[in-house]
Design a protein around this motif. Structure first.
Motif, PDB file in Angstrom:
ATOM      1  N   ARG A   1       3.928  -7.643  -4.561  1.00  0.00           N
ATOM      2  CA  ARG A   1       3.280  -6.337  -4.463  1.00  0.00           C
ATOM      3  C   ARG A   1       2.235  -6.311  -3.351  1.00  0.00           C
ATOM      4  NH1 ARG A   1       2.424  -4.561 -10.858  1.00  0.00           N
ATOM      5  NH2 ARG A   1       4.450  -3.520 -11.067  1.00  0.00           N
ATOM      6  N   GLU A   2       1.427  -7.357  -3.277  1.00  0.00           N
ATOM      7  CA  GLU A   2       0.378  -7.357  -2.254  1.00  0.00           C
ATOM      8  C   GLU A   2       0.975  -7.484  -0.858  1.00  0.00           C
ATOM      9  OE1 GLU A   2      -4.230  -8.592  -1.900  1.00  0.00           O
ATOM     10  OE2 GLU A   2      -2.963  -9.805  -3.221  1.00  0.00           O
ATOM     11  N   THR A   3       2.012  -8.291  -0.715  1.00  0.00           N
ATOM     12  CA  THR A   3       2.665  -8.433   0.582  1.00  0.00           C
ATOM     13  C   THR A   3       3.233  -7.096   1.042  1.00  0.00           C
ATOM     14  OG1 THR A   3       3.231 -10.735   0.099  1.00  0.00           O
ATOM     15  CG2 THR A   3       4.454  -9.673   1.855  1.00  0.00           C
ATOM     16  N   LEU A   4       3.914  -6.396   0.146  1.00  0.00           N
ATOM     17  CA  LEU A   4       4.467  -5.082   0.476  1.00  0.00           C
ATOM     18  C   LEU A   4       3.363  -4.110   0.869  1.00  0.00           C
ATOM     19  CD1 LEU A   4       6.880  -3.045   0.509  1.00  0.00           C
ATOM     20  CD2 LEU A   4       6.334  -2.572  -1.890  1.00  0.00           C
ATOM     21  N   ALA A   5       2.293  -4.081   0.076  1.00  0.00           N
ATOM     22  CA  ALA A   5       1.198  -3.148   0.345  1.00  0.00           C
ATOM     23  C   ALA A   5       0.565  -3.408   1.698  1.00  0.00           C
ATOM     24  CB  ALA A   5       0.145  -3.245  -0.758  1.00  0.00           C
ATOM     25  N   LEU A   6       0.285  -4.680   2.003  1.00  0.00           N
ATOM     26  CA  LEU A   6      -0.410  -5.003   3.243  1.00  0.00           C
ATOM     27  C   LEU A   6       0.476  -4.805   4.472  1.00  0.00           C
ATOM     28  CD1 LEU A   6      -2.333  -8.173   2.011  1.00  0.00           C
ATOM     29  CD2 LEU A   6      -3.308  -5.928   2.549  1.00  0.00           C
TER      30      LEU A   6
ATOM     31  N   ALA B   1      -0.406   8.507   0.312  1.00  0.00           N
ATOM     32  CA  ALA B   1       0.574   9.189   1.164  1.00  0.00           C
ATOM     33  C   ALA B   1       1.390   8.220   2.016  1.00  0.00           C
ATOM     34  CB  ALA B   1      -0.140  10.188   2.077  1.00  0.00           C
ATOM     35  N   ALA B   2       1.004   6.931   2.035  1.00  0.00           N
ATOM     36  CA  ALA B   2       1.609   5.984   2.974  1.00  0.00           C
ATOM     37  C   ALA B   2       2.952   5.448   2.494  1.00  0.00           C
ATOM     38  CB  ALA B   2       0.651   4.816   3.225  1.00  0.00           C
ATOM     39  N   GLY B   3       3.151   5.369   1.191  1.00  0.00           N
ATOM     40  CA  GLY B   3       4.384   4.790   0.676  1.00  0.00           C
ATOM     41  C   GLY B   3       5.526   5.788   0.686  1.00  0.00           C
ATOM     42  N   ASP B   4       6.715   5.308   0.943  1.00  0.00           N
ATOM     43  CA  ASP B   4       7.913   6.136   0.942  1.00  0.00           C
ATOM     44  C   ASP B   4       8.443   6.237  -0.485  1.00  0.00           C
ATOM     45  OD1 ASP B   4      10.256   7.469   1.418  1.00  0.00           O
ATOM     46  OD2 ASP B   4      11.288   5.758   2.324  1.00  0.00           O
ATOM     47  N   VAL B   5       8.084   7.341  -1.154  1.00  0.00           N
ATOM     48  CA  VAL B   5       8.494   7.517  -2.553  1.00  0.00           C
ATOM     49  C   VAL B   5       9.863   8.189  -2.576  1.00  0.00           C
ATOM     50  CG1 VAL B   5       7.814   8.366  -4.822  1.00  0.00           C
ATOM     51  CG2 VAL B   5       6.065   7.786  -3.163  1.00  0.00           C
ATOM     52  N   SER B   6      10.898   7.394  -2.361  1.00  0.00           N
ATOM     53  CA  SER B   6      12.265   7.908  -2.384  1.00  0.00           C
ATOM     54  C   SER B   6      13.179   6.848  -2.970  1.00  0.00           C
ATOM     55  CB  SER B   6      12.723   8.280  -0.964  1.00  0.00           C
ATOM     56  OG  SER B   6      12.730   7.142  -0.118  1.00  0.00           O
ATOM     57  N   GLY B   7      14.391   7.259  -3.323  1.00  0.00           N
ATOM     58  CA  GLY B   7      15.373   6.330  -3.851  1.00  0.00           C
ATOM     59  C   GLY B   7      14.882   5.621  -5.096  1.00  0.00           C
ATOM     60  N   PRO B   8      15.109   4.310  -5.177  1.00  0.00           N
ATOM     61  CA  PRO B   8      14.686   3.562  -6.366  1.00  0.00           C
ATOM     62  C   PRO B   8      13.173   3.565  -6.547  1.00  0.00           C
ATOM     63  CG  PRO B   8      15.439   2.071  -4.630  1.00  0.00           C
ATOM     64  CD  PRO B   8      15.828   3.451  -4.219  1.00  0.00           C
ATOM     65  N   ARG B   9      12.420   3.721  -5.442  1.00  0.00           N
ATOM     66  CA  ARG B   9      10.960   3.764  -5.559  1.00  0.00           C
ATOM     67  C   ARG B   9      10.524   5.019  -6.296  1.00  0.00           C
ATOM     68  NH1 ARG B   9       9.695   1.761   0.650  1.00  0.00           N
ATOM     69  NH2 ARG B   9      10.099  -0.462   0.270  1.00  0.00           N
TER      70      ARG B   9
ATOM     71  N   ILE C   1      -9.927  -3.765  -0.908  1.00  0.00           N
ATOM     72  CA  ILE C   1      -9.289  -5.085  -0.906  1.00  0.00           C
ATOM     73  C   ILE C   1      -8.501  -5.249  -2.202  1.00  0.00           C
ATOM     74  CG2 ILE C   1     -11.046  -6.140   0.575  1.00  0.00           C
ATOM     75  CD1 ILE C   1     -12.277  -7.380  -1.985  1.00  0.00           C
ATOM     76  N   GLU C   2      -7.800  -6.374  -2.340  1.00  0.00           N
ATOM     77  CA  GLU C   2      -7.086  -6.752  -3.566  1.00  0.00           C
ATOM     78  C   GLU C   2      -5.977  -5.761  -3.916  1.00  0.00           C
ATOM     79  OE1 GLU C   2      -7.453  -9.583  -4.773  1.00  0.00           O
ATOM     80  OE2 GLU C   2      -9.471 -10.254  -4.280  1.00  0.00           O
ATOM     81  N   PHE C   3      -4.838  -5.904  -3.256  1.00  0.00           N
ATOM     82  CA  PHE C   3      -3.710  -4.994  -3.445  1.00  0.00           C
ATOM     83  C   PHE C   3      -2.607  -5.602  -4.301  1.00  0.00           C
ATOM     84  CE2 PHE C   3      -5.931  -3.397   0.221  1.00  0.00           C
ATOM     85  CZ  PHE C   3      -5.744  -2.017   0.183  1.00  0.00           C
ATOM     86  N   GLU C   4      -2.922  -6.592  -5.119  1.00  0.00           N
ATOM     87  CA  GLU C   4      -1.883  -7.292  -5.868  1.00  0.00           C
ATOM     88  C   GLU C   4      -1.296  -6.467  -7.004  1.00  0.00           C
ATOM     89  OE1 GLU C   4      -4.887  -9.847  -8.784  1.00  0.00           O
ATOM     90  OE2 GLU C   4      -4.034 -10.775  -6.988  1.00  0.00           O
ATOM     91  N   ARG C   5      -1.925  -5.340  -7.350  1.00  0.00           N
ATOM     92  CA  ARG C   5      -1.370  -4.452  -8.378  1.00  0.00           C
ATOM     93  C   ARG C   5      -0.855  -3.146  -7.779  1.00  0.00           C
ATOM     94  NH1 ARG C   5      -5.337  -7.395 -10.931  1.00  0.00           N
ATOM     95  NH2 ARG C   5      -4.769  -8.246 -12.975  1.00  0.00           N
TER      96      ARG C   5
ATOM     97  N   PHE D   1       1.959   5.900  -3.822  1.00  0.00           N
ATOM     98  CA  PHE D   1       1.847   4.442  -3.754  1.00  0.00           C
ATOM     99  C   PHE D   1       0.391   4.125  -4.053  1.00  0.00           C
ATOM    100  CE2 PHE D   1       1.141   0.363  -1.593  1.00  0.00           C
ATOM    101  CZ  PHE D   1       2.186  -0.361  -2.137  1.00  0.00           C
ATOM    102  N   ILE D   2       0.113   3.569  -5.230  1.00  0.00           N
ATOM    103  CA  ILE D   2      -1.273   3.428  -5.682  1.00  0.00           C
ATOM    104  C   ILE D   2      -1.810   2.020  -5.434  1.00  0.00           C
ATOM    105  CG2 ILE D   2      -0.889   5.198  -7.444  1.00  0.00           C
ATOM    106  CD1 ILE D   2      -1.030   2.929  -9.569  1.00  0.00           C
ATOM    107  N   HIS D   3      -3.133   1.931  -5.379  1.00  0.00           N
ATOM    108  CA  HIS D   3      -3.805   0.640  -5.227  1.00  0.00           C
ATOM    109  C   HIS D   3      -3.637  -0.204  -6.485  1.00  0.00           C
ATOM    110  CE1 HIS D   3      -7.217  -2.175  -5.367  1.00  0.00           C
ATOM    111  NE2 HIS D   3      -7.229  -2.131  -4.045  1.00  0.00           N
ATOM    112  N   GLY D   4      -3.826   0.419  -7.635  1.00  0.00           N
ATOM    113  CA  GLY D   4      -3.576  -0.251  -8.904  1.00  0.00           C
ATOM    114  C   GLY D   4      -4.767  -0.955  -9.525  1.00  0.00           C
ATOM    115  N   ASP D   5      -5.851  -1.147  -8.760  1.00  0.00           N
ATOM    116  CA  ASP D   5      -7.046  -1.819  -9.297  1.00  0.00           C
ATOM    117  C   ASP D   5      -8.272  -1.277  -8.569  1.00  0.00           C
ATOM    118  OD1 ASP D   5      -8.352  -3.535 -11.009  1.00  0.00           O
ATOM    119  OD2 ASP D   5      -8.081  -5.311  -9.760  1.00  0.00           O
TER     120      ASP D   5
END
Length: 296
Positions: free
Chosen positions: A61-66, A127-135, A208-212, A186-190
């Protein structure tokens, strides 16, 4: 014998090769026993952070976010991913200006500025994440998944939750299932004060801390603050949502109440397990407020 406060030799060697120099190392972990973070300083005084994720999912999750979302926050507003190692579940991150709000003594005006900027940055992230398909399917199922976890949390919390509180949590979980579709993101989660940095010198906030981080209902990102700082500081709620660019809809506000109940029970499980009294106290206070009807 390996020093547990130091990275494993193979991990430190990987970081040194990536940075092109042997860094000095300082433990920067949180008090929780599953936190493994080190500050690496090069001879040029440039700082990085080496982080080992507790679980593969958090690493992913953090790798994808960053890589794909956090850059939208802008320079110095989120760490940049210098390198990652799936073998070690390790991330090598740039340092950004500031210190966590939780560690700072600020004037009320500075706190308002920090939360307003924090809200604006969350809007960019959402707004940055592509919320389409399986996402999109993942995001649309997020509230259902949260409601589905209620019974497991209640079982694990045991007698930390009274019968009246158990009934309230179950009722709110069912209400969460019945809500109409809510805005997705696409949320930060924490998103709370431990992970919101503020630079007094620059007057600048960063996350910081995007692991969630994950695809979910946008309102889910406001649960930690609603259960924490906002309880005593409605002005910071106002500032955050001003920065975010909109207020919560009535349906999102009701979802926030339901999610707060689920978060509280979860925290009553994890707070003692991680020996984190702050999380436990936040959970207890949230349930008390829900029972009294003051968290609406």
């Amino acid at each position: 014998m390996t020093n547990p406060s130091m990275p494993a030799p193979a991990l430190l060697a990987w970081a040194g090769r990536t940075l092109g120099a042997r860094p000095s190392v300082q433990d920067a972990s949180h008090p929780q026993k599953n936190s493994r973070v080190w500050q690496l300083t090069l001879p040029s005084d440039v700082r990085f952070y080496l982080k080992v994720s507790p679980r593969p999912l958090m690493y992913e999750r953090e790798t994808l976010a960053l890589r794909h979302a956090a850059p939208a926050l802008g320079a110095g507003r989120a760490p940049q991913l210098r390198a990652s190692s799936a073998e070690h579940l390790a991330l090598l991150l740039t340092a950004i200006p500031g210190r966590p709000l939780r560690q700072l003594t600020l004037t009320p005006a500075e706190e308002v500025r920090a939360h307003r900027q924090g809200g604006a940055l969350l809007a960019r992230l959402h707004a940055a994440g592509d919320v389409s398909g399986p996402r999109r399917a993942e995001a649309e199922q997020a509230l259902q998944a949260a409601a589905d976890g209620a019974e497991n949390h209640l079982r694990n919390a045991g007698d930390r939750v009274t019968r009246a509180e158990q009934k309230l949590v179950r009722d709110l979980a069912e209400q969460l299932r019945a809500l109409p579709p809510l805005p997705l993101a696409f949320i930060h989660g924490d998103a709370w004060e431990r992970n919101l940095l503020w630079s007094k010198d620059l007057g600048q906030a960063g996350w910081i801390e995007f692991e969630r981080a994950r695809f979910a209902a946008a309102v889910q990102d406001f649960v930690p603050m609603a259960c924490g700082t906002w309880a005593d500081r409605p002005d910071l709620r106002t500032a955050c949502l001003q920065g975010y660019g909109r207020d919560l809809t009535p349906e999102e506000q009701h979802a926030l109440k339901c999610l707060a109940a689920l978060d509280a029970v979860s925290c009553l499980v994890w707070g003692p397990k991680l020996d984190d009294p702050h999380v436990t106290a936040r959970a207890r206070r949230t349930l008390d407020r829900l029972v009294k009807g003051v968290l609406a």
